[in-house]
Design an enzyme around this catalytic site. Structure first.
Site, PDB file in Angstrom:
ATOM      1  N   HIS A 135      10.541  92.683  50.474  1.00  7.87           N
ATOM      2  CA  HIS A 135      11.342  92.858  49.262  1.00  7.87           C
ATOM      3  C   HIS A 135      12.816  93.129  49.537  1.00  7.87           C
ATOM      4  O   HIS A 135      13.688  92.552  48.897  1.00  7.87           O
ATOM      5  CB  HIS A 135      10.736  94.035  48.479  1.00  7.87           C
ATOM      6  CG  HIS A 135      11.359  94.268  47.145  1.00  7.87           C
ATOM      7  ND1 HIS A 135      11.427  93.292  46.183  1.00  7.87           N
ATOM      8  CD2 HIS A 135      11.924  95.376  46.590  1.00  7.87           C
ATOM      9  CE1 HIS A 135      12.018  93.783  45.099  1.00  7.87           C
ATOM     10  NE2 HIS A 135      12.354  95.035  45.329  1.00  7.87           N
ATOM     11  N   ARG A 173      14.906 102.389  50.976  1.00 10.17           N
ATOM     12  CA  ARG A 173      15.754 102.377  49.775  1.00 10.17           C
ATOM     13  C   ARG A 173      15.002 102.941  48.578  1.00 10.17           C
ATOM     14  O   ARG A 173      13.835 102.609  48.340  1.00 10.17           O
ATOM     15  CB  ARG A 173      16.158 100.939  49.457  1.00 10.17           C
ATOM     16  CG  ARG A 173      16.881 100.793  48.145  1.00 10.17           C
ATOM     17  CD  ARG A 173      17.087  99.339  47.805  1.00 10.17           C
ATOM     18  NE  ARG A 173      15.851  98.691  47.444  1.00 10.17           N
ATOM     19  CZ  ARG A 173      15.616  98.157  46.239  1.00 10.17           C
ATOM     20  NH1 ARG A 173      16.529  98.216  45.293  1.00 10.17           N
ATOM     21  NH2 ARG A 173      14.472  97.559  45.992  1.00 10.17           N
ATOM     22  N   ARG A 177       7.958 103.750  48.141  1.00  8.30           N
ATOM     23  CA  ARG A 177       7.396 102.396  48.267  1.00  8.30           C
ATOM     24  C   ARG A 177       6.636 102.166  49.568  1.00  8.30           C
ATOM     25  O   ARG A 177       5.621 101.482  49.583  1.00  8.30           O
ATOM     26  CB  ARG A 177       8.520 101.370  48.166  1.00  8.30           C
ATOM     27  CG  ARG A 177       8.960 101.199  46.757  1.00  8.30           C
ATOM     28  CD  ARG A 177      10.018 100.153  46.603  1.00  8.30           C
ATOM     29  NE  ARG A 177      10.400 100.163  45.205  1.00  8.30           N
ATOM     30  CZ  ARG A 177      11.407  99.469  44.707  1.00  8.30           C
ATOM     31  NH1 ARG A 177      12.137  98.711  45.490  1.00  8.30           N
ATOM     32  NH2 ARG A 177      11.676  99.520  43.426  1.00  8.30           N
ATOM     33  N   ASP A 218      21.684  85.032  55.961  1.00 10.50           N
ATOM     34  CA  ASP A 218      22.763  84.244  56.588  1.00 10.50           C
ATOM     35  C   ASP A 218      23.964  85.106  56.986  1.00 10.50           C
ATOM     36  O   ASP A 218      24.521  84.940  58.079  1.00 10.50           O
ATOM     37  CB  ASP A 218      23.288  83.163  55.638  1.00 10.50           C
ATOM     38  CG  ASP A 218      22.254  82.116  55.285  1.00 10.50           C
ATOM     39  OD1 ASP A 218      21.078  82.321  55.610  1.00 10.50           O
ATOM     40  OD2 ASP A 218      22.637  81.097  54.676  1.00 10.50           O
ATOM     41  N   TRP A 227      17.139  88.088  39.791  1.00  5.22           N
ATOM     42  CA  TRP A 227      15.706  88.359  39.677  1.00  5.22           C
ATOM     43  C   TRP A 227      15.394  89.850  39.532  1.00  5.22           C
ATOM     44  O   TRP A 227      14.247  90.228  39.349  1.00  5.22           O
ATOM     45  CB  TRP A 227      14.967  87.836  40.914  1.00  5.22           C
ATOM     46  CG  TRP A 227      14.852  86.346  40.974  1.00  5.22           C
ATOM     47  CD1 TRP A 227      15.619  85.432  40.310  1.00  5.22           C
ATOM     48  CD2 TRP A 227      13.919  85.593  41.759  1.00  5.22           C
ATOM     49  NE1 TRP A 227      15.224  84.157  40.639  1.00  5.22           N
ATOM     50  CE2 TRP A 227      14.190  84.221  41.519  1.00  5.22           C
ATOM     51  CE3 TRP A 227      12.893  85.922  42.642  1.00  5.22           C
ATOM     52  CZ2 TRP A 227      13.459  83.206  42.138  1.00  5.22           C
ATOM     53  CZ3 TRP A 227      12.174  84.914  43.249  1.00  5.22           C
ATOM     54  CH2 TRP A 227      12.455  83.568  43.000  1.00  5.22           C
ATOM     55  N   HIS A 237       7.544  95.614  48.859  1.00  9.39           N
ATOM     56  CA  HIS A 237       7.231  96.128  47.522  1.00  9.39           C
ATOM     57  C   HIS A 237       5.720  96.138  47.362  1.00  9.39           C
ATOM     58  O   HIS A 237       5.056  95.147  47.636  1.00  9.39           O
ATOM     59  CB  HIS A 237       7.879  95.252  46.439  1.00  9.39           C
ATOM     60  CG  HIS A 237       7.985  95.974  45.135  1.00  9.39           C
ATOM     61  ND1 HIS A 237       6.885  96.297  44.371  1.00  9.39           N
ATOM     62  CD2 HIS A 237       9.050  96.477  44.485  1.00  9.39           C
ATOM     63  CE1 HIS A 237       7.284  96.948  43.294  1.00  9.39           C
ATOM     64  NE2 HIS A 237       8.598  97.077  43.338  1.00  9.39           N
ATOM     65  N   GLU A 276      11.458 105.673  37.995  1.00  5.35           N
ATOM     66  CA  GLU A 276      10.820 104.872  39.049  1.00  5.35           C
ATOM     67  C   GLU A 276      10.398 105.774  40.192  1.00  5.35           C
ATOM     68  O   GLU A 276      10.847 106.929  40.282  1.00  5.35           O
ATOM     69  CB  GLU A 276      11.795 103.797  39.570  1.00  5.35           C
ATOM     70  CG  GLU A 276      11.981 102.665  38.590  1.00  5.35           C
ATOM     71  CD  GLU A 276      12.844 101.539  39.134  1.00  5.35           C
ATOM     72  OE1 GLU A 276      13.281 101.609  40.293  1.00  5.35           O
ATOM     73  OE2 GLU A 276      13.071 100.580  38.385  1.00  5.35           O
TER      74      GLU A 276
HETATM   75  C1  LIG Z   1      12.306  90.543  42.323  1.00 10.66           C
HETATM   76  C2  LIG Z   1      13.328  91.570  42.654  1.00 10.66           C
HETATM   77  C3  LIG Z   1      13.519  92.662  41.821  1.00 10.66           C
HETATM   78  C4  LIG Z   1      14.506  93.618  42.124  1.00 10.66           C
HETATM   79  N1  LIG Z   1      14.729  94.640  41.238  1.00 10.66           N
HETATM   80  C5  LIG Z   1      15.759  95.489  41.470  1.00 10.66           C
HETATM   81  C6  LIG Z   1      16.110  96.481  40.509  1.00 10.66           C
HETATM   82  O1  LIG Z   1      15.516  96.578  39.446  1.00 10.66           O
HETATM   83  N2  LIG Z   1      17.151  97.305  40.805  1.00 10.66           N
HETATM   84  C7  LIG Z   1      17.859  97.223  41.964  1.00 10.66           C
HETATM   85  O2  LIG Z   1      18.785  98.001  42.179  1.00 10.66           O
HETATM   86  N3  LIG Z   1      17.534  96.285  42.885  1.00 10.66           N
HETATM   87  C8  LIG Z   1      16.522  95.408  42.658  1.00 10.66           C
HETATM   88  N4  LIG Z   1      16.229  94.456  43.585  1.00 10.66           N
HETATM   89  C9  LIG Z   1      17.082  94.345  44.779  1.00 10.66           C
HETATM   90  C10 LIG Z   1      18.407  93.729  44.353  1.00 10.66           C
HETATM   91  O3  LIG Z   1      18.154  92.683  43.444  1.00 10.66           O
HETATM   92  C11 LIG Z   1      19.196  93.185  45.519  1.00 10.66           C
HETATM   93  O4  LIG Z   1      19.263  94.100  46.555  1.00 10.66           O
HETATM   94  C12 LIG Z   1      20.603  92.858  45.065  1.00 10.66           C
HETATM   95  O5  LIG Z   1      20.545  92.035  43.931  1.00 10.66           O
HETATM   96  C13 LIG Z   1      21.400  92.203  46.162  1.00 10.66           C
HETATM   97  O6  LIG Z   1      22.565  91.675  45.595  1.00 10.66           O
HETATM   98  P1  LIG Z   1      23.560  90.854  46.495  1.00 10.66           P
HETATM   99  O7  LIG Z   1      24.652  90.396  45.598  1.00 10.66           O
HETATM  100  O8  LIG Z   1      23.889  91.619  47.684  1.00 10.66           O
HETATM  101  O9  LIG Z   1      22.692  89.597  46.995  1.00 10.66           O
HETATM  102  P2  LIG Z   1      21.942  88.477  46.174  1.00 10.66           P
HETATM  103  O10 LIG Z   1      21.820  88.828  44.754  1.00 10.66           O
HETATM  104  O11 LIG Z   1      20.704  88.164  46.916  1.00 10.66           O
HETATM  105  O12 LIG Z   1      22.945  87.247  46.268  1.00 10.66           O
HETATM  106  C14 LIG Z   1      23.186  86.612  47.511  1.00 10.66           C
HETATM  107  C15 LIG Z   1      23.944  85.331  47.213  1.00 10.66           C
HETATM  108  O13 LIG Z   1      24.441  84.768  48.415  1.00 10.66           O
HETATM  109  C16 LIG Z   1      24.159  83.372  48.439  1.00 10.66           C
HETATM  110  N5  LIG Z   1      24.148  82.975  49.845  1.00 10.66           N
HETATM  111  C17 LIG Z   1      23.315  83.390  50.833  1.00 10.66           C
HETATM  112  N6  LIG Z   1      23.667  82.840  52.001  1.00 10.66           N
HETATM  113  C18 LIG Z   1      24.754  82.071  51.773  1.00 10.66           C
HETATM  114  C19 LIG Z   1      25.575  81.262  52.581  1.00 10.66           C
HETATM  115  N7  LIG Z   1      25.342  81.088  53.896  1.00 10.66           N
HETATM  116  N8  LIG Z   1      26.607  80.582  52.010  1.00 10.66           N
HETATM  117  C20 LIG Z   1      26.854  80.695  50.668  1.00 10.66           C
HETATM  118  N9  LIG Z   1      26.087  81.455  49.847  1.00 10.66           N
HETATM  119  C21 LIG Z   1      25.066  82.149  50.393  1.00 10.66           C
HETATM  120  C22 LIG Z   1      22.844  83.265  47.707  1.00 10.66           C
HETATM  121  O14 LIG Z   1      22.581  81.947  47.285  1.00 10.66           O
HETATM  122  C23 LIG Z   1      23.114  84.257  46.555  1.00 10.66           C
HETATM  123  O15 LIG Z   1      23.897  83.644  45.576  1.00 10.66           O
HETATM  124  C24 LIG Z   1      15.262  93.493  43.309  1.00 10.66           C
HETATM  125  C25 LIG Z   1      15.055  92.411  44.160  1.00 10.66           C
HETATM  126  C26 LIG Z   1      14.106  91.447  43.836  1.00 10.66           C
HETATM  127  C27 LIG Z   1      13.913  90.284  44.755  1.00 10.66           C
END
Ligand SMILES: Cc1cc2nc3c(=O)[nH]c(=O)nc-3n(C[C@H](O)[C@H](O)[C@H](O)COP(=O)(O)OP(=O)(O)OC[C@H]3O[C@@H](n4cnc5c(N)ncnc54)[C@H](O)[C@@H]3O)c2cc1C
Length: 517
Positions: free
Chosen positions: A352, A387, A292, A226, A63, A247, A132
Site C-alpha cells: 500500500h 505510517r 496497520r 521511479d 485513489w 493495507h 482511523e
Molecule cells: C487506494 C489508496 C487509498 C489511500 N487512501 C489514503 C487516505 O485516505 N489518506 C492518505 O493520507 N493517504 C492515502 N493513501 C496514500 C496516498 O494516496 C499517497 O501516499 C499520496 O497520494 C501520494 O501522493 P504523491 O503526490 O506523492 O504521489 P501520487 O499521488 O502517487 O502521484 C505520483 C505521480 O507521479 C507520476 N509519475 C511517477 N513516475 C513518473 C515519472 N518517471 N515521470 C513522470 N511522472 C511520473 C504518476 O503517474 C503520478 O501522477 C492511499 C493510497 C491508495 C493507493
C-alpha cells in the site's frame, strides 16, 4: 555501522544529442497531490513545467479514500496528533518533521477549502471528522465519503491547468536526471514526441511511492518508485526502504486490490475468519483499530491457520447512520459482485505505502543541489517505520508548501554539460515476475534465506528502474535484523534497540545506520 555496498544502479548513458531541449524555471515530475500542489505554489514564481507519465488524474492521490488528518476538534490538539504519529512510527519518526506536519495541518485544510475542496460537513456546517486505526481522536476530514483523493485532485486540477504560468505534459515520463557533479539541472523526459532534456533551476520529484511493484497492491500500475531510482542514480541519499506498509483490508477479488478504507473499521466494521471467529481482539487491545502492520500480520496468520485466501470484513456492528458516507464505496463493491449489506466483504492484505524514499530536509531539499522531493517519494521522517493512516496526503501538502518556497528561492547554478543518467524500464513479463518475487520474499513476513534469494534474483534481471527500487527494498530488509513497523522478520521477530536508526543508501557508499533527531 556499515553493512556492505549499497545497490549499484546499472544505467545507460545515451547520446545527449539524441534529445530535443526545453528550458523552464521549475520542473515538477508527477501529478499526484504533491506535484499538483507544488506546481500551483510555484506558478506565480516562474515558468513551471509539470510532466506526468500517464493521464493527469492517474495517481495514488486520486485513489485515496479515507481522508486527511488534522487536529481540528475541540477535544483534539496538534500535540495529540503528533503523539499518535510517533507511536505508529515505532521510534523512527523525525520529531521536528512530525511537529511541522501536525502544526501546519489545520492551515493546509483551510487552504484546500479555499481552493474549493468539498469536504463533508455535518448539519451544523462544521467539518465531519472520521476516525482511523492508530488515531486516538476523530480527526480525519473527508470528501464525498470515502472518495477524498479524487475530490481533492478534481478541485485542484482546474487551478493548475488554467494557470498561465504552468505547462503540462501528459504521457511524459522522466527517465533520467540531468546531473553535473552534485547538482541537478532538470530531467530527460520521454514524451509522446520523443526525448526532451528539460532544464530547470529547480526540479521537484513528486513521483509517488513504489507499492505498485508488488503483485498484490492497492496502488495504480504507475506507482513504480521511479523518483527513488532517478534520485539514487543521480547520487541522492535514500533511506528506510525496508519499511513497506501493507493495507490489511484490500478487496480479495481482482487486481489492483480495491481498498476497503480503514474508516469503515473506524465506524465499527470487524474482521472475522472463515471459521466464523472475530479474531482481532486476540492480537491487540485496540482490536480492529490496531496499527496497520499488526492487523495485516493478524489477517495473514488467520488466512494461514484456516487455509482460506481471505478473511471477512463485516459491517453488522456499524450504526446505520454511519454507513451513508460509504455509499460510493459500496456501489463499487456491488459493481464487483459483492453487496456489503447482504454479505461479508472478502479482504486480504496488499502492498500500500512506501515509508522510505529520497531523504529530504524540512524544506524538501535532497542531498543533490537543485533537486527537491515531496510526497510519497520523499523520506521526510514523518512516518518512521510505519505510517499513520491519512498522514500522507497531509505530508504532500505540508512539505509541498515548504518545498515550493525553498525551490522558488533557488539561485540558478551555472552548468557546463549536465548528462542524463538514464534508467531503462522493465517489460510486462519481467515486471510481473519481480512483483511475485517481492510479494513472496520481501512481503509482510520476511526471512534471511528468502531475502538473499530475492537479492540474487533481482541482480540477475536486466537493469531497470524497477529492479533498482526492488533491490533497495530487499537490501534494507536483509540487513535490518529485527522487526519494527512495516518490516517484519520471522527470524528476528522483536524490536531491538541496536536497530533504532535509519538504513541510509547512497550509490558507491556502504549501506549504514544513522540516527536522526
Ligand atoms: C487506494 C489508496 C487509498 C489511500 N487512501 C489514503 C487516505 O485516505 N489518506 C492518505 O493520507 N493517504 C492515502 N493513501 C496514500 C496516498 O494516496 C499517497 O501516499 C499520496 O497520494 C501520494 O501522493 P504523491 O503526490 O506523492 O504521489 P501520487 O499521488 O502517487 O502521484 C505520483 C505521480 O507521479 C507520476 N509519475 C511517477 N513516475 C513518473 C515519472 N518517471 N515521470 C513522470 N511522472 C511520473 C504518476 O503517474 C503520478 O501522477 C492511499 C493510497 C491508495 C493507493
Amino acid at each position: 555501522m556499515d553493512f556492505g555496498p549499497s545497490p549499484e544502479p546499472r544505467e545507460s548513458r545515451p547520446e545527449v544529442a539524441a534529445a530535443a531541449s526545453a528550458t523552464f524555471d521549475f520542473l515538477v515530475v508527477g501529478s499526484g497531490l504533491a506535484g499538483i500542489y507544488v506546481a500551483l505554489r510555484l506558478a506565480d514564481r516562474g515558468r513551471v513545467l509539470l510532466v506526468t507519465k500517464a493521464r493527469l488524474d492517474v495517481s495514488n492521490s486520486a485513489w485515496a479514500q479515507g481522508g486527511i488528518a488534522a487536529a481540528l476538534d475541540a477535544e483534539d490538539a496538534p500535540a495529540l496528533h503528533g503523539e499518535d504519529t510517533l507511536r505508529a512510527g515505532r521510534g523512527l519518526c523525525k520529531q521536528s518533521a512530525v511537529e511541522l506536519l501536525v502544526q501546519d495541518a489545520p492551515a493546509r485544510i483551510a487552504e484546500l477549502m479555499e481552493l474549493g475542496v468539498p469536504f463533508d460537513l455535518g448539519p451544523d456546517g462544521r467539518l465531519l471528522l472520521g476516525r482511523e486505526g492508530g488515531h486516538l481522536r476523530r480527526r480525519i476530514v473527508h470528501a464525498h465519503g470515502a472518495a477524498t483523493g479524487y475530490a481533492v485532485v478534481e478541485a485542484l486540477l482546474p487551478h493548475l491547468v488554467e494557470h498561465p504560468g504552468v505547462t503540462v505534459w501528459e504521457g511524459a515520463r522522466a527517465v533520467g536526471l540531468l546531473v553535473d557533479g552534485p547538482c541537478c539541472h532538470g530531467a530527460r523526459v520521454q514524451g509522446p514526441d520523443g526525448l526532451v532534456d528539460v532544464r530547470a533551476v529547480a526540479t521537484v520529484l513528486a513521483t509517488g511511492g513504489s507499492g505498485g511493484l508488488y503483485v498484490r497492491t492497492t496502488n495504480p500500475a504507475t506507482a513504480t518508485g521511479d523518483g527513488i531510482a532517478l534520485a539514487y542514480a543521480a547520487g541522492a541519499t535514500v533511506a528506510d526502504m525496508e519499511f513497506v506498509q501493507f493495507h490489511p483490508t484490500a478487496f480479495a477479488l481482482g487486481q489492483p486490490a480495491f481498498l476497503l478504507s480503514e474508516a469503515l473499521r473506524g465506524e465499527g466494521a470487524q474482521l472475522w475468519n472463515s471459521r466464523g471467529e472475530r479474531f482481532m481482539p486476540r492480537y491487540d487491545p485496540a482490536a480492529d483499530l490496531a496499527p496497520r502492520d499488526v492487523v495485516a500480520r493478524a489477517v495473514m496468520a488467520e488466512m494461514d491457520a484456516t487455509g482460506a485466501d481471505h478473511v471477512d470484513l463485516r459491517l453488522d456492528a456499524v450504526p446505520t447512520d454511519a454507513l451513508s458516507p460509504f455509499a460510493p464505496l459500496f456501489d463499487s463493491l456491488r459493481a464487483r459482485g459483492v453487496d456489503p449489506m447482504a454479505a461479508p466483504i472478502p479482504v486480504a492484505p496488499a502492498a500500500h505505502f512506501c515509508m522510505g524514499g529520497v531523504v529530504v530536509d524540512l524544506d524538501g531539499a535532497t542531498s543533490v543541489r537543485g533537486l527537491f522531493a515531496c510526497g510519497e517519494v520523499a523520506c521526510t521522517g514523518v512516518h518512521g517505520a510505519n505510517r499513520l493512516g491519512s498522514n500522507s496526503l497531509l505530508e504532500c501538502l505540508v512539505f509541498g508548501h515548504r518545498a515550493a518556497h525553498a525551490a522558488a528561492g533557488m539561485e540558478p547554478v551555472r552548468c557546463a554539460a549536465a548528462v542524463p543518467a538514464v534508467l531503462p524500464t522493465l517489460g510486462a513479463p519481467e515486471r510481473a515476475a519481480l512483483g511475485e518475487r517481492l510479494a513472496r520474499q520481501a512481503g509482510i513476513v520476511r526471512r534471511a534465506d528468502g531475502l538473499a534469494d530475492a537479492r540474487r534474483g533481482i541482480e540477475a534481471m536486466p537493469p531497470s528502474m524497477e529492479g533498482l527500487v526492488a533491490s533497495l527494498i530487499v537490501r534494507g530488509a536483509e540487513v535490518r535484523r529485527e522487526s519494527r513497523g512495516g518490516h517484519f522478520r520471522a527470524d528476528y521477530p522483536v524490536e531491538a534497540d541496536t536497530w533504532l536508526g535509519h538504513l541510509v543508501a547512497r550509490r558507491g557508499q556502504p549501506l549504514h545506520l544513522e540516527s536522526w533527531s
